[in-house]
Motif scaffolding. Structure first.
Motif, mmCIF file in Angstrom:
data_model
loop_
_atom_site.group_PDB
_atom_site.id
_atom_site.type_symbol
_atom_site.label_atom_id
_atom_site.label_comp_id
_atom_site.label_asym_id
_atom_site.label_seq_id
_atom_site.Cartn_x
_atom_site.Cartn_y
_atom_site.Cartn_z
ATOM 1 N N LEU A 177 0.953 -1.247 0.006
ATOM 2 C CA LEU A 177 -0.015 0.013 -0.061
ATOM 3 C C LEU A 177 0.813 1.326 -0.126
ATOM 4 C CD1 LEU A 177 -2.550 -1.170 2.783
ATOM 5 C CD2 LEU A 177 -2.545 -1.285 0.245
ATOM 6 N N GLU A 178 2.151 0.979 0.111
ATOM 7 C CA GLU A 178 2.945 2.277 0.539
ATOM 8 C C GLU A 178 2.967 3.102 -0.997
ATOM 9 O OE1 GLU A 178 4.121 -1.205 0.781
ATOM 10 O OE2 GLU A 178 3.921 -0.571 2.744
ATOM 11 N N GLY A 179 2.776 4.549 -0.802
ATOM 12 C CA GLY A 179 2.805 5.502 -1.909
ATOM 13 C C GLY A 179 1.313 5.391 -2.641
ATOM 14 N N LEU A 180 0.403 4.694 -2.135
ATOM 15 C CA LEU A 180 -0.766 4.848 -2.716
ATOM 16 C C LEU A 180 -1.441 5.847 -2.257
ATOM 17 C CD1 LEU A 180 -1.743 1.117 -3.326
ATOM 18 C CD2 LEU A 180 -0.717 2.502 -4.884
ATOM 19 N N GLN A 181 -2.251 6.400 -3.249
ATOM 20 C CA GLN A 181 -3.325 7.445 -2.801
ATOM 21 C C GLN A 181 -4.740 6.843 -3.023
ATOM 22 O OE1 GLN A 181 -3.210 11.555 -4.638
ATOM 23 N NE2 GLN A 181 -0.779 11.330 -4.674
ATOM 24 N N ARG A 182 -4.834 6.017 -3.807
ATOM 25 C CA ARG A 182 -6.253 5.573 -4.043
ATOM 26 C C ARG A 182 -6.171 4.086 -4.295
ATOM 27 N NH1 ARG A 182 -9.911 7.367 -8.716
ATOM 28 N NH2 ARG A 182 -11.025 8.770 -7.298
ATOM 29 N N VAL A 183 -6.925 3.162 -3.393
ATOM 30 C CA VAL A 183 -7.191 1.849 -3.501
ATOM 31 C C VAL A 183 -8.480 1.375 -3.837
ATOM 32 C CG1 VAL A 183 -6.958 -0.354 -2.395
ATOM 33 C CG2 VAL A 183 -5.122 1.134 -2.234
ATOM 34 N N ILE A 184 -8.669 0.562 -5.143
ATOM 35 C CA ILE A 184 -9.688 -0.094 -5.353
ATOM 36 C C ILE A 184 -9.584 -1.702 -5.118
ATOM 37 C CG2 ILE A 184 -11.592 -0.511 -7.012
ATOM 38 C CD1 ILE A 184 -10.459 1.967 -8.629
ATOM 39 N N THR A 185 -10.349 -2.316 -4.249
ATOM 40 C CA THR A 185 -10.361 -3.546 -3.849
ATOM 41 C C THR A 185 -11.670 -4.191 -4.426
ATOM 42 O OG1 THR A 185 -11.683 -3.592 -1.858
ATOM 43 C CG2 THR A 185 -9.543 -3.326 -1.569
ATOM 44 N N VAL A 186 -11.247 -5.296 -5.157
ATOM 45 C CA VAL A 186 -12.088 -6.071 -5.974
ATOM 46 C C VAL A 186 -12.029 -7.510 -5.499
ATOM 47 C CG1 VAL A 186 -13.131 -6.731 -8.194
ATOM 48 C CG2 VAL A 186 -11.679 -4.514 -8.141
ATOM 49 N N GLY A 187 -12.913 -7.901 -4.867
ATOM 50 C CA GLY A 187 -13.139 -9.392 -4.219
ATOM 51 C C GLY A 187 -14.226 -10.124 -4.867
ATOM 52 N N GLY A 188 -14.090 -11.305 -4.844
ATOM 53 C CA GLY A 188 -15.110 -12.404 -5.452
ATOM 54 C C GLY A 188 -15.385 -13.411 -4.133
ATOM 55 N N GLY A 189 -16.463 -13.504 -4.039
ATOM 56 C CA GLY A 189 -16.916 -14.615 -2.955
ATOM 57 C C GLY A 189 -16.117 -14.593 -1.746
ATOM 58 N N SER A 190 -15.340 -15.537 -1.230
ATOM 59 C CA SER A 190 -14.484 -15.557 0.205
ATOM 60 C C SER A 190 -13.468 -14.488 -0.122
ATOM 61 C CB SER A 190 -14.150 -16.874 0.553
ATOM 62 O OG SER A 190 -13.420 -17.306 -0.549
ATOM 63 N N GLY A 191 -13.092 -14.048 -1.385
ATOM 64 C CA GLY A 191 -12.017 -13.014 -1.815
ATOM 65 C C GLY A 191 -12.144 -11.852 -1.038
ATOM 66 N N VAL A 192 -13.505 -11.708 -0.773
ATOM 67 C CA VAL A 192 -13.840 -10.339 0.255
ATOM 68 C C VAL A 192 -13.117 -10.268 1.400
ATOM 69 C CG1 VAL A 192 -15.892 -10.048 -1.332
ATOM 70 C CG2 VAL A 192 -15.947 -11.083 1.201
ATOM 71 N N PHE A 193 -12.783 -11.331 2.230
ATOM 72 C CA PHE A 193 -12.076 -11.377 3.306
ATOM 73 C C PHE A 193 -11.034 -10.668 3.552
ATOM 74 C CE2 PHE A 193 -14.983 -15.359 4.077
ATOM 75 C CZ PHE A 193 -15.587 -14.812 5.133
ATOM 76 N N PRO A 194 -10.007 -11.092 2.895
ATOM 77 C CA PRO A 194 -8.526 -10.499 3.194
ATOM 78 C C PRO A 194 -8.578 -9.012 2.417
ATOM 79 C CG PRO A 194 -8.452 -12.254 1.454
ATOM 80 C CD PRO A 194 -9.600 -12.358 2.141
ATOM 81 N N LEU A 195 -9.444 -8.767 1.403
ATOM 82 C CA LEU A 195 -9.554 -7.436 1.252
ATOM 83 C C LEU A 195 -10.288 -6.430 2.125
ATOM 84 C CD1 LEU A 195 -10.502 -8.015 -2.588
ATOM 85 C CD2 LEU A 195 -8.250 -7.101 -1.752
ATOM 86 N N PHE A 196 -11.093 -6.890 2.956
ATOM 87 C CA PHE A 196 -11.368 -6.277 4.128
ATOM 88 C C PHE A 196 -10.523 -5.592 5.101
ATOM 89 C CE2 PHE A 196 -13.525 -5.723 8.406
ATOM 90 C CZ PHE A 196 -14.387 -4.935 8.044
ATOM 91 N N PHE A 197 -9.593 -6.511 5.260
ATOM 92 C CA PHE A 197 -8.346 -6.093 6.054
ATOM 93 C C PHE A 197 -7.440 -4.929 5.328
ATOM 94 C CE2 PHE A 197 -4.315 -7.989 8.273
ATOM 95 C CZ PHE A 197 -4.094 -7.002 8.997
ATOM 96 N N VAL A 198 -7.394 -4.982 3.906
ATOM 97 C CA VAL A 198 -6.692 -3.695 3.290
ATOM 98 C C VAL A 198 -7.844 -2.469 3.237
ATOM 99 C CG1 VAL A 198 -6.581 -2.882 0.850
ATOM 100 C CG2 VAL A 198 -6.222 -5.367 1.159
#
Lengths: 264, 305
Positions: free
Chosen positions: A102-123
């Motif tokens: 995440l270093e240096g990022l100004q905007r993050v778009i997370t795209v999760g599918g199914g259980s992929g939404v779990f680790p992206l919630f941490f993001v």
């Protein structure tokens, strides 16, 4: 040399919350893991079967020393883990792997599918802590199989929910929803797309990010054993710096890779 | 205090616990979690002359009491090992055993010739990997080829040469005798058992390579039997490996006739397995009133009939 960071932790289950028939959130009392875990990292959990089960970290509550894991039941081992009760103990290796950068990022778009939404919630949780502008796309088969909708909504970030069945915000895959989002979104420098979910979905997301000239990080999944880089079973095919393809270890070289190096 | 030092032929080890090839990398990852100088030694990941990408995934399938793997000797090749990994291994304060896999006799000989000039303590000839098409298990399941290969390799190096044998043979004793005739300095028993896992829904093998090598507690009885059998037939030191998960398992191998043991799959479940098992062995010995781990060796009392 002394053991400078203990890797194995005997932890206690604080609580268990069933989200639907296939999915449970386990909360573990694991202060050392909570203190150091980064989004995209995982833990390797003991169960009654021979091998451990790698599970992505969904969130940490650092002050309480708690770690939340989203467990999707895919076989006997994950079924047993999903049935753990408060007070149960289990051996946990972690935190493991290279997570999202995440270093240096100004905007993050997370795209999760199914259980992929779990680790992206941490993001999303960490983006909020660090003041990084964050948006989320969560894709499911149907509203019945959707998970963490309230939790994502509670983060206060702009979130688009998609369902193949057409019963959420966007009818279609997560990548369809991402396209809709990118069409409307005024560009911001240092934007990145971070994705986790079924492989075809991540491939579509990576292609779309490329069209929009956005860097994309993908969290790959492969059958694993040790989780610490010694057994070489979790091989992921990637493009090396010299253009040749080779295998890297999902567990320590990943699980998060730049989409550009992934051989789909 | 329990004396832990053992001899494997001319090689002195501070204790009988070695990390098995392919389950410990070159020690780098494991050094983060434990003091490797506490180990008797480390057997390197199986090396080939040139870099090898390994087999397509999936490469692991869980089984009852164990696992199948089909890694297929993914390794950076001998040159990179000598340049980047051996110096690190050498600094860890334990014996360094290099596991060598070749496509042909010439390759084994070339690798041993080059290793002769390096500070490695022993060479473990991989005559047993079930996941590659050439060399290894093909040579290791033919007594004449075992004997001939070891005899030629011994011309190339003064290092102790250990023959790691495959259990996928009709008579392990015949293979061990062949290794002895060829001039091996020790015999390592056993590598993995060739196996198959099927996904009944897709009717396909789970492993990308179709078959793989079975390891873990499931194979311990096979390994113990082979160590005990071979110890009656050859005069060479034996190194026992196969499904050792705790100190008691390890001592059983010493009783069966092993001078040292290797810990493999246990390290994949518990990164500190090697050092934990050594502690368990000395604690058990102490409780038994055994003052020297070497006292256990070859003390199996077979039933008479």
């Amino acid at each position: 040399m002394t053991c400078d960071h203990p890797i194995e932790h005997l932890v206690t289950v604080r609580s268990s919350r069933r989200l639907n028939s296939q999915t449970t959130v386990l909360t573990l009392e694991a202060p050392l893991i909570a203190a150091t875990a980064a989004p995209g990292q995982f833990v390797n959990l003991s169960c009654d079967h021979f091998l451990r089960r790698p599970i992505g970290i969904m969130a940490v509550l650092r002050h309480e020393g708690l770690v939340e894991l989203g467990i999707r039941v895919v076989g006997d081992g994950t079924r047993e883990l999903a049935q753990k009760r408060p007070g149960d103990q289990l051996s946990v290796l972690g935190p493991l792997g290279h997570g999202f950068r995440l270093e240096g990022l100004q905007r993050v778009i997370t795209v999760g599918g199914g259980s992929g939404v779990f680790p992206l919630f941490f993001v999303q949780q960490v983006c909020r802590e660090r003041g990084i502008d964050a948006l989320a796309v969560c894709g499911y088969r149907s509203i019945d199989e959707s998970i963490l909708r309230d939790e994502y909504a509670g983060l206060g970030c702009q979130t688009l929910f998609a369902a193949d069945a057409g019963d959420l915000d966007v009818a279609g895959h997560a990548a369809d929803a991402l396209k809709q989002l990118l069409c409307q979104l005024p560009p911001v420098p240092q934007t990145a797309v971070l994705t986790c979910g079924p492989r075809p979905m991540m491939q579509a997301v990576a292609a779309l990010a490329r069209d929009y000239q956005l860097p994309c990080q993908v969290s790959l999944e492969e059958r694993m054993a040790c989780g610490i880089g010694v057994c070489l079973v979790c091989a992921c095919q990637v493009r090396e710096a010299d253009g040749a393809t080779g295998y890297q270890r999902c567990c320590v070289d990943g699980p998060v890779f730049d989409a550009e190096v992934v051989v789909w | 205090m329990v004396t832990t030092a053992v001899q494997v032929g001319s090689l002195s080890l501070k204790n009988p616990v070695l990390a098995a090839s392919g389950t410990f990398g070159f020690g780098r990852e494991m050094a983060q979690y434990q003091d490797l100088s506490r180990l008797g030694g480390i057997c390197s990941k199986g090396l080939t002359l040139r870099p090898r990408a390994g087999n397509p995934p999936p490469r692991v399938a869980e089984t009852s009491c164990g696992m199948l793997n089909s890694v297929g000797l993914q390794n950076p090749g001998l040159d990179v090992f000598l340049r980047d990994e051996l110096p690190f291994m050498r600094q860890q304060g334990c014996a360094v055993i290099v596991n060598v896999a070749g496509h042909s006799t010439d390759e084994y000989c070339e690798m041993c010739r080059r290793l002769d000039q390096t500070p490695v303590d022993a060479i473990e000839l991989n005559l047993s990997c079930p996941n590659v098409r050439e060399g290894c298990m093909l040579i290791g399941s033919d007594a004449r080829q075992i004997e001939s290969l070891i005899r030629q390799v011994k011309q190339e190096t003064r290092k102790p040469v250990w023959a790691k044998l495959t259990p996928n043979v009709t008579s392990i004793g015949d293979m061990a005798l062949a290794a002895q005739r060829g001039g091996a300095d020790a015999i390592v028993l056993i590598n993995t058992l060739l196996g198959l896992a099927i996904d009944y829904r897709t009717r396909r093998p789970i492993l990308g390579n179709n078959t793989g090598g079975l390891s873990g507690p499931a194979i311990k009885p096979v390994a113990l039997r082979m160590v005990a059998e071979v110890s009656q037939m050859v005069d060479l030191p034996l190194i026992g490996v196969g499904g050792i998960m705790n100190g008691q398992d390890a001592i059983e191998f010493l009783i069966a006739g092993a001078s040292a043991i290797e810990i493999g799959t246990a390290s994949l479940i518990r990164p500190t397995a090697c050092t934990d098992i050594l502690e368990e062995m000395t604690a058990l010995a102490q409780a038994d009133g055994v003052t020297d781990l070497a006292e256990y060796r070859g003390t199996l009392r077979l039933w008479g009939y």
